[in-house]
Design a protein around this motif. Sequence first.
Motif, PDB file in Angstrom:
ATOM      1  N   PRO A   1      -6.066  -0.977   1.987  1.00  0.00           N
ATOM      2  CA  PRO A   1      -5.193  -1.212   0.817  1.00  0.00           C
ATOM      3  C   PRO A   1      -3.768  -1.605   1.191  1.00  0.00           C
ATOM      4  N   GLU A   2      -3.204  -0.928   2.189  1.00  0.00           N
ATOM      5  CA  GLU A   2      -1.832  -1.253   2.593  1.00  0.00           C
ATOM      6  C   GLU A   2      -1.742  -2.676   3.145  1.00  0.00           C
ATOM      7  N   ASP A   3      -2.736  -3.053   3.952  1.00  0.00           N
ATOM      8  CA  ASP A   3      -2.726  -4.401   4.530  1.00  0.00           C
ATOM      9  C   ASP A   3      -2.897  -5.469   3.459  1.00  0.00           C
ATOM     10  N   VAL A   4      -3.765  -5.209   2.495  1.00  0.00           N
ATOM     11  CA  VAL A   4      -3.978  -6.179   1.410  1.00  0.00           C
ATOM     12  C   VAL A   4      -2.704  -6.350   0.586  1.00  0.00           C
ATOM     13  N   GLU A   5      -2.017  -5.257   0.336  1.00  0.00           N
ATOM     14  CA  GLU A   5      -0.771  -5.324  -0.434  1.00  0.00           C
ATOM     15  C   GLU A   5       0.285  -6.148   0.306  1.00  0.00           C
ATOM     16  N   ILE A   6       0.400  -5.908   1.626  1.00  0.00           N
ATOM     17  CA  ILE A   6       1.387  -6.657   2.409  1.00  0.00           C
ATOM     18  C   ILE A   6       1.019  -8.135   2.462  1.00  0.00           C
ATOM     19  N   TRP A   7      -0.264  -8.433   2.628  1.00  0.00           N
ATOM     20  CA  TRP A   7      -0.682  -9.839   2.684  1.00  0.00           C
ATOM     21  C   TRP A   7      -0.350 -10.562   1.380  1.00  0.00           C
ATOM     22  N   ASN A   8      -0.637  -9.943   0.256  1.00  0.00           N
ATOM     23  CA  ASN A   8      -0.358 -10.592  -1.032  1.00  0.00           C
ATOM     24  C   ASN A   8       1.147 -10.852  -1.198  1.00  0.00           C
ATOM     25  N   ALA A   9       1.962  -9.870  -0.803  1.00  0.00           N
ATOM     26  CA  ALA A   9       3.415 -10.043  -0.905  1.00  0.00           C
ATOM     27  C   ALA A   9       3.901 -11.128   0.057  1.00  0.00           C
ATOM     28  N   MET A  10       3.325 -11.147   1.242  1.00  0.00           N
ATOM     29  CA  MET A  10       3.724 -12.145   2.240  1.00  0.00           C
ATOM     30  C   MET A  10       3.318 -13.543   1.797  1.00  0.00           C
ATOM     31  N   PHE A  11       2.137 -13.687   1.246  1.00  0.00           N
ATOM     32  CA  PHE A  11       1.661 -14.998   0.791  1.00  0.00           C
ATOM     33  C   PHE A  11       2.553 -15.529  -0.330  1.00  0.00           C
ATOM     34  N   ALA A  12       2.931 -14.643  -1.251  1.00  0.00           N
ATOM     35  CA  ALA A  12       3.806 -15.052  -2.351  1.00  0.00           C
ATOM     36  C   ALA A  12       5.184 -15.464  -1.834  1.00  0.00           C
TER      37      ALA A  12
END
Length: 744
Positions: free
Chosen positions: A456-467
């Motif tokens: 979950p933490e990695d998915v959250e960071i990836w989504n924020a980074m992609f945006a």
Amino acid sequence: MASGKSVTRIDIRRTSPSYCSTPTIVIFVALCLVGIWMFSSTIVVPEEISLQDAKSETKDQVPGVDSQPSGDNLGDNNGNTIVDEPNRETSMDEEKLEKTGEKLGEKTHEEPLKENEEVLTELENKTPDFGDLKQTNEGGETNKERRDTDTIGENSKKKKVEEIEDMKGLKPKDILPDGAQLELLNMTSTQKGSWSTQDAESEKEKELQASSSPESQIIYSWKLCNVTAGTDYIPCLDNEKAIKKLRSTKHYEHRERHCPEESPTCLVPLPEGYKRPIKWPKSRDKIWYSNVPHTKLVDYKGHQNWLKISGEYLTFPGGGTQFKHGALHYIDVIQESQTDIAWGKRSRLALDVGCGVASFGGYLFERDVLTMSFAPKDEHEAQVQFALERGIPAISAVMGTKRLPFPSKVFDVIHCARCRVPWHIEGGMLLLELNRLLRPGGYFVWSATPVYQKLPEDVEIWNAMFALTKSMCWKMVNKTKDKVNRVGLAIFRKPTDNKCYEKRVIQNPPLCQDSDDPDAAWNIPLQACIHKLPTDPAIRGTQWPEQWPQRLEKTPYWMSSSQIGVYGKPAPEDFIADYEHWKRVVRNSYINGMGIDWSTIRNVMDMKTVYGGFAAALREMKVWVMNIVPINSPDTLPIIYERGLFGLYHDWCESFSTYPRTYDLLHADHLFSNLKRRCKLLPVIVEVDRILRPEGKLIIRDNVETINEVESVVKSLQWKVRMTYSKDKEGLLFVQKTMWRPTV
């Protein structure tokens, strides 16, 4: 005998026959001595032209190729201009040529050696006088071979001119007429200003003050530094007093530079059992444990193949957190994922963020890529120190509250493997700093757990980074999985124009103000904004540099003939003249004339560079050069990056952000005389002692007063004086640090 005659003549005179009694033999011997005298005058120490009164020098002529300055005109902290030295002539007529060698300056190459017969013997065997350096002409003949073929007269004078031109140092440029402006490219906001002459009397007064400095008369009493950091002391990073006063450390303020009010003059002790470092390339794979006796990183990262303890060595298998099966495989995977990266051709300069022990940069040398690696001090114990001991470029730095000490738009590739940098927080401020440094069209390679793990933490960071990357107009060109290392890669590309920025519906991150100079990098706070890209094709950043190695010698396209270079010529001519000069000096003096064992040299620093000519001239050697542009010098660092070299800005009145004992050779061309106008010289020499390895070398080119001061200090440190040379008011000092440390 007259000072300035060659060693050859001295030897011959000492062995001349003493039994000549007949007129015939006397005549014969006299003719021999005349011939020897005429020959010796062809290999004399080059004359350094006398300093001239700047008032009388308002010529418009452009100095010749070999008449470039060793220093530059400096601006003080208030933006005022300080002329490096008064003007001096840049050509020799026959009358001056005939006088060359008749009289050396206040000191000769032999003078300091009278105190040390051992050094004298070694110098005679290995490092001949400047006037007797081995040189080869186009036909392959050396000076010695030409003794029997040279004729006295015009041919002899011509050869003499060539030898002098090859050997002499850069000369200060002709002083520009009053009111002339320096039109340098990309000067930072703290460096912009006119480049004009000062009153000659004022300049003479400065020289008088420098020559009467009490430092040259001090009897030094050295002590070891009594600090918590011990043998790893970095004054501006280990200032415990300043760190304790910080109100917050959430932005890694405690890892940033906090220099002492008074620069230290104590000496850093050696680790117990310190040994001469292992030579490159073996040092890439193993170093002496006693030189960097730290084990925490072994315990913490040993299972990830970073490093291991093997008897008296620390070994580096070439792995890392993200490339346990070897850095070379990982490097090839990156290029296979994006072939346009083209290591060693299109991509020459890389920045490795959170570098660990810098194996990524160490193995990129095999792909002809130069990598600037950095990490905070003590975040993982001594990681940067490990890198430098291995012979891999690295500095101690952190992405905290201030910009990194590099100009904008200079790195071809920026890499971050498993770095736990929170790129997406606070408006993306840290990633926007990388955007400032990345060349338009350059790539950001990110291999971290958010790229390939589904926690979950990695998915959250990836989504924020992609945006965030999308709002910055970075295009994700590839996202792939390395099945061998079992890690993922995401590769982003920076845009080459402003079209995307203009089309954004939401201007977040915002564009930076026009007044915000992207090249301003020394003590400049970070800002969460995007700098516009240049649109004028004549401005730096609109074109990709030539492929390596062509870019090393290619004059940058944005250096225009309408601009005046540092030495007073049109900028492109200035660039070429600087390169040609340093090629001659490095070839004839530093490589072939000083007796330096270059197999022991790996980490080199040019403490005051201009266009990077010294580093470029060392290209064929197995070394790398950290090019330093002082903060009050013309901002030529973008030019250095354009030609495929690297470096950073620094203020030598402060400590440098590196561990002790990390450089094999330091080169200072008219640095110390400039520094004396801003700070005390003694702490600067102590800093040189700190960062230079035992048995490391220091080459200084400067005025005689400064050379004398430095020599006095290094002699008190028990350094070996390998060579000195002075003529008129210019000199050279070549010294070697020893293992000596004061007793406790």
